[in-house]
Write a protein that holds these residues in place. Structure first.
Motif, PDB file in Angstrom:
ATOM      1  N   VAL A  72       0.848  -1.190   0.000  1.00 10.66           N
ATOM      2  CA  VAL A  72       0.000   0.000   0.000  1.00 10.66           C
ATOM      3  C   VAL A  72       0.887   1.245   0.000  1.00 10.66           C
ATOM      4  N   ILE A  73       0.549   2.206  -0.862  1.00 11.02           N
ATOM      5  CA  ILE A  73       1.303   3.454  -0.951  1.00 11.02           C
ATOM      6  C   ILE A  73       0.761   4.442   0.094  1.00 11.02           C
ATOM      7  N   THR A  74       1.627   4.876   0.997  1.00  8.65           N
ATOM      8  CA  THR A  74       1.234   5.850   2.024  1.00  8.65           C
ATOM      9  C   THR A  74       2.076   7.115   1.868  1.00  8.65           C
ATOM     10  N   ASP A  75       1.791   8.078   2.724  1.00 12.05           N
ATOM     11  CA  ASP A  75       2.545   9.339   2.654  1.00 12.05           C
ATOM     12  C   ASP A  75       3.932   9.219   3.274  1.00 12.05           C
ATOM     13  N   GLN A  76       4.293   8.012   3.702  1.00  7.69           N
ATOM     14  CA  GLN A  76       5.618   7.805   4.274  1.00  7.69           C
ATOM     15  C   GLN A  76       6.668   7.467   3.216  1.00  7.69           C
ATOM     16  N   THR A  77       6.242   7.242   1.986  1.00  5.06           N
ATOM     17  CA  THR A  77       7.208   6.936   0.940  1.00  5.06           C
ATOM     18  C   THR A  77       7.730   8.233   0.311  1.00  5.06           C
ATOM     19  N   LEU A  85       6.064   9.369  -3.461  1.00  2.51           N
ATOM     20  CA  LEU A  85       4.676   9.730  -3.693  1.00  2.51           C
ATOM     21  C   LEU A  85       4.577  10.714  -4.867  1.00  2.51           C
ATOM     22  N   LEU A  94      -1.345   8.354  -3.331  1.00  2.00           N
ATOM     23  CA  LEU A  94      -1.693   8.012  -1.958  1.00  2.00           C
ATOM     24  C   LEU A  94      -2.828   6.985  -1.927  1.00  2.00           C
ATOM     25  N   ASN A  95      -2.634   5.918  -1.119  1.00  2.00           N
ATOM     26  CA  ASN A  95      -3.603   4.827  -0.917  1.00  2.00           C
ATOM     27  C   ASN A  95      -3.701   3.859  -2.078  1.00  2.00           C
ATOM     28  N   TYR A 148       9.927   2.388   1.511  1.00  2.00           N
ATOM     29  CA  TYR A 148       9.899   3.007   2.845  1.00  2.00           C
ATOM     30  C   TYR A 148      11.260   2.862   3.504  1.00  2.00           C
ATOM     31  N   GLN A 165      11.699   3.378   7.457  1.00  2.00           N
ATOM     32  CA  GLN A 165      10.928   2.595   8.453  1.00  2.00           C
ATOM     33  C   GLN A 165      11.722   1.401   8.950  1.00  2.00           C
TER      34      GLN A 165
END
Length: 211
Positions: free
Chosen positions: A141-146, A149, A187-188, A208, A211
């Protein structure tokens, strides 16, 4: 199997001693009454004279009876017979509790082993399936932590960095097949990709890195 030991684990001589104590408490045998010799007791309970002797020795140790050499057994105390039966009841309760605990532990061990066997079989089947079907997709899943983006697959050198091939992107419930290098990470998004068994780890670290 030891014929002198019952199925519940209580020795036969102890059962005989308990039975005689019950008869004393219930008035079948009276204090100062003389009962059978050991051989007669053995015959009555269908046991050897040695088993009968051990039963009488237990009652003698509790001062329930007195063993008179060559003269049988003399009933000595009803109260001591009651004390003996109370002790037997407590011992039996402890034995039952111990047996229940051990049975419970054994059942839990069997259930854990069964669960482990199921998990092992499932993992083996998954690995065999993957080895024969290399195109089973992984997903992330693509989040804003990558840091990638809103950048494209080709722009970030996704394949070169991960050796994973993007085969689809699900965005807002819509599945886009073979998106190509110009596909943008939004995102998402759910990113589907294929590769070897180490691909998920490489993709995770690439997408990521902090992380």
């Amino acid at each position: 199997m030891n014929k002198r030991r019952a199925d519940n684990g209580i020795p036969k001589y102890q059962q005989i001693a308990t039975d005689i104590a019950y008869k004393i408490v219930n008035g079948i045998y009276q204090e100062d009454q003389k009962i059978y010799a050991r051989s007669a007791i053995g015959s009555q309970y269908s046991v050897s004279s040695e088993t009968a002797r051990r039963a009488m020795c237990i009652l003698a140790d509790w001062d329930v009876v007195t063993i008179e050499k060559n003269s049988g057994v003399l009933i000595k105390s009803v109260d001591n017979a009651k004390n003996f039966l109370q002790q037997q009841k407590q011992t039996k309760s402890i034995q039952n509790l111990k047996r229940n605990i051990l049975d419970s532990v054994e059942r839990q061990q069997e259930e854990i082993k069964e669960l482990y066997d199921y998990l092992t079989e499932m993992i083996d089947q998954i690995e065999r399936y993957r080895s024969t079907n290399p195109f089973i997709p992984y997903e992330i899943v693509i989040t804003d932590q990558t840091p990638y983006l809103d950048r494209t697959v080709g722009e970030v050198d996704f394949w070169q960095e991960t050796f994973a091939t993007v085969i689809a992107i699900r965005r807002n419930g819509v599945l886009m097949m073979s998106p190509g290098p110009k596909a943008v990470f939004k995102l998402n998004d759910i990113l589907y990709y294929t590769g070897d068994e180490k691909c998920p780890e490489r993709v995770q670290k690439f997408m990521y890195p902090h992380q």
